[in-house]
Design an enzyme around this catalytic site. Structure first.
Site, PDB file in Angstrom:
ATOM      1  N   ASN A  12       0.887  -1.150   0.000  1.00 10.22           N
ATOM      2  CA  ASN A  12       0.000   0.000   0.000  1.00 10.22           C
ATOM      3  C   ASN A  12       0.929   1.203   0.000  1.00 10.22           C
ATOM      4  O   ASN A  12       1.773   1.323   0.892  1.00 10.22           O
ATOM      5  CB  ASN A  12      -0.851  -0.086   1.283  1.00 10.22           C
ATOM      6  CG  ASN A  12      -1.319   1.240   1.805  1.00 10.22           C
ATOM      7  OD1 ASN A  12      -1.462   2.210   1.065  1.00 10.22           O
ATOM      8  ND2 ASN A  12      -1.571   1.295   3.117  1.00 10.22           N
ATOM      9  N   LYS A  27       0.226   4.211   0.530  1.00 11.35           N
ATOM     10  CA  LYS A  27      -0.298   5.270   1.422  1.00 11.35           C
ATOM     11  C   LYS A  27      -0.418   6.591   0.647  1.00 11.35           C
ATOM     12  O   LYS A  27      -0.815   6.579  -0.520  1.00 11.35           O
ATOM     13  CB  LYS A  27       0.583   5.397   2.666  1.00 11.35           C
ATOM     14  CG  LYS A  27       0.757   4.061   3.372  1.00 11.35           C
ATOM     15  CD  LYS A  27       1.296   4.159   4.759  1.00 11.35           C
ATOM     16  CE  LYS A  27       1.473   2.757   5.323  1.00 11.35           C
ATOM     17  NZ  LYS A  27       1.851   2.721   6.704  1.00 11.35           N
ATOM     18  N   HIS A  83      -7.401  -0.203   7.446  1.00  9.37           N
ATOM     19  CA  HIS A  83      -5.986  -0.038   7.796  1.00  9.37           C
ATOM     20  C   HIS A  83      -5.905   0.766   9.086  1.00  9.37           C
ATOM     21  O   HIS A  83      -6.757   1.623   9.359  1.00  9.37           O
ATOM     22  CB  HIS A  83      -5.232   0.687   6.667  1.00  9.37           C
ATOM     23  CG  HIS A  83      -3.767   0.793   6.935  1.00  9.37           C
ATOM     24  ND1 HIS A  83      -3.233   1.817   7.684  1.00  9.37           N
ATOM     25  CD2 HIS A  83      -2.721  -0.006   6.594  1.00  9.37           C
ATOM     26  CE1 HIS A  83      -1.917   1.636   7.786  1.00  9.37           C
ATOM     27  NE2 HIS A  83      -1.587   0.542   7.130  1.00  9.37           N
ATOM     28  N   GLU A  99      -4.371   3.280   9.947  1.00 12.11           N
ATOM     29  CA  GLU A  99      -4.498   4.746   9.814  1.00 12.11           C
ATOM     30  C   GLU A  99      -5.956   5.151   9.602  1.00 12.11           C
ATOM     31  O   GLU A  99      -6.382   6.217  10.061  1.00 12.11           O
ATOM     32  CB  GLU A  99      -3.586   5.235   8.682  1.00 12.11           C
ATOM     33  CG  GLU A  99      -2.117   5.166   9.099  1.00 12.11           C
ATOM     34  CD  GLU A  99      -1.153   4.710   8.010  1.00 12.11           C
ATOM     35  OE1 GLU A  99      -1.481   4.836   6.816  1.00 12.11           O
ATOM     36  OE2 GLU A  99      -0.070   4.212   8.369  1.00 12.11           O
ATOM     37  N   GLU A 116      -1.935  -6.564  11.180  1.00  9.06           N
ATOM     38  CA  GLU A 116      -0.929  -5.505  11.266  1.00  9.06           C
ATOM     39  C   GLU A 116      -0.997  -4.869  12.645  1.00  9.06           C
ATOM     40  O   GLU A 116      -1.799  -3.955  12.876  1.00  9.06           O
ATOM     41  CB  GLU A 116      -1.200  -4.437  10.204  1.00  9.06           C
ATOM     42  CG  GLU A 116      -1.172  -4.960   8.785  1.00  9.06           C
ATOM     43  CD  GLU A 116      -0.909  -3.830   7.778  1.00  9.06           C
ATOM     44  OE1 GLU A 116       0.207  -3.775   7.253  1.00  9.06           O
ATOM     45  OE2 GLU A 116      -1.807  -3.018   7.561  1.00  9.06           O
ATOM     46  N   GLY A 119       5.092   1.446  10.385  1.00  9.54           N
ATOM     47  CA  GLY A 119       5.681   2.763  10.120  1.00  9.54           C
ATOM     48  C   GLY A 119       7.058   2.969  10.705  1.00  9.54           C
ATOM     49  O   GLY A 119       7.649   2.074  11.332  1.00  9.54           O
ATOM     50  N   SER A 135       6.453  -3.174   9.411  1.00 11.62           N
ATOM     51  CA  SER A 135       7.923  -3.164   9.395  1.00 11.62           C
ATOM     52  C   SER A 135       8.542  -4.440   8.818  1.00 11.62           C
ATOM     53  O   SER A 135       9.592  -4.879   9.275  1.00 11.62           O
ATOM     54  CB  SER A 135       8.476  -2.896  10.804  1.00 11.62           C
ATOM     55  OG  SER A 135       8.150  -1.582  11.200  1.00 11.62           O
TER      56      SER A 135
HETATM   57  P1  PGA Z   1       5.396  -0.507   7.046  1.00 11.29           P
HETATM   58  O1  PGA Z   1       3.840  -0.286   6.757  1.00 11.29           O
HETATM   59  O2  PGA Z   1       5.823  -1.781   6.338  1.00 11.29           O
HETATM   60  O3  PGA Z   1       6.057   0.699   6.476  1.00 11.29           O
HETATM   61  O4  PGA Z   1       5.563  -0.625   8.530  1.00 11.29           O
HETATM   62  C1  PGA Z   1       2.948  -1.346   6.849  1.00 11.29           C
HETATM   63  C2  PGA Z   1       1.531  -0.899   6.626  1.00 11.29           C
HETATM   64  O5  PGA Z   1       1.133   0.181   7.087  1.00 11.29           O
HETATM   65  O6  PGA Z   1       0.764  -1.628   5.996  1.00 11.29           O
END
Ligand code: PGA
Length: 260
Positions: free
Chosen positions: A12, A14, A100, A102, A172, A178, A219
């Site tokens: 994704n 974002k 998600h 967020e 997740e 992040g 991550s």
């Molecule tokens: P990240 O993001 O791999 O940068 O931690 C994962 C996500 O938000 O799906």
């Protein structure tokens, strides 16, 4: 678990990529992965809404599936700022990311909203990728199981076993996502994925539950991808930052495939 299970890799982007950047990224990713058999792998990219049409024109849907980062639960109407499943289908979207972290924590979406979106996506033949995961605070209070159960049971309320064959789930943990995230230890991933699989069995029976792809995200990088993917009940990886460079994403995919 059947040995021929496909391995899922998705990203994704974002709110990071313009149309031009997205086009470069998906074109390069398709080129770099062109001789990897899609009998083994499902690869998907979830760009920003504005880049969907352009991305759709430069990828082949059998090579890279296209996803949307969000969707309204209505087909049309007075929903300023929202996007309808019909609009997404028009630009070649097959997957819709729902819930998600967020969306849940920055935009305050509720489990009821995610459920309406999941059901709407299924009604339209889109694959919902329902994201679930506990926050650091919930984990500290020993509430991870309750959170996963609630998010999954609410999120999938009213979904039939037949429809569930077209579902994907991403686990997740919010604390792992992040730049400030800490990757979840592999043992923890394994435990949580077992919990989620058991909850899916409760909802849909073993046969269907085992067919639902269960992805880990948070991550994931070149160093930990192989170990995480090796855990039982991990059918794939949902990657943010480490996938936004096509060469890096390719390296993760090849490493995981080499060890699978
Ligand atoms: P990240 O993001 O791999 O940068 O931690 C994962 C996500 O938000 O799906």
């Amino acid at each position: 678990m059947p040995e021929t299970r496909k391995i899922y890799f998705g990203t994704n982007t974002k709110m990071y990529m313009t149309i031009a950047k997205t086009v470069n990224f998906v074109t390069e990713l398709q080129q770099r992965t062109k001789e990897i058999s899609r009998d083994r792998v499902t690869l998907f990219v979830i760009p920003s809404f504005t880049a969907l049409d352009a991305a759709n024109r430069c990828i082949s849907p059998e090579r890279i599936r296209l996803g949307a980062q969000n969707m309204c639960w209505e087909d049309a109407g007075p929903f300023t700022g929202e996007i309808s499943p019909l609009m997404l289908k028009e630009v070649g979207v097959q997957i819709v990311e729902i819930g998600h972290s967020e969306r849940r924590h920055v935009f305050l979406e509720t489990d009821e909203m995610e459920n309406q979106k999941v059901r709407c996506a299924l009604r339209h033949g889109l694959t919902p990728l329902l994201c679930i995961g506990e926050t650091a605070e919930e984990k500290r209070h020993g509430l991870s199981y309750e959170v996963l159960r609630k998010q999954l049971k609410h999120g999938l309320f009213g979904v039939t076993s037949r429809q569930a064959r077209n579902l994907m789930i991403a686990y997740e943990p919010v604390w792992a996502i992040g730049a400030k995230g800490v990757p979840a230890p592999k043992e923890y991933v394994s435990r949580q994925h077992a919990v989620i699989r058991a909850l899916l069995v409760e909802c849909f029976g073993r046969h269907v539950a085992e067919s639902v792809p269960l992805l880990y995200g948070g991550s994931v990088n070149k160093e930990n991808a192989v170990e995480i993917k090796r855990q039982d009940n991990v059918d794939g990886l949902f990657i943010g930052r480490s996938a936004w460079d096509a060469a890096n994403f390719e390296e993760i995919i090849r490493k995981v495939l080499a060890e699978a």
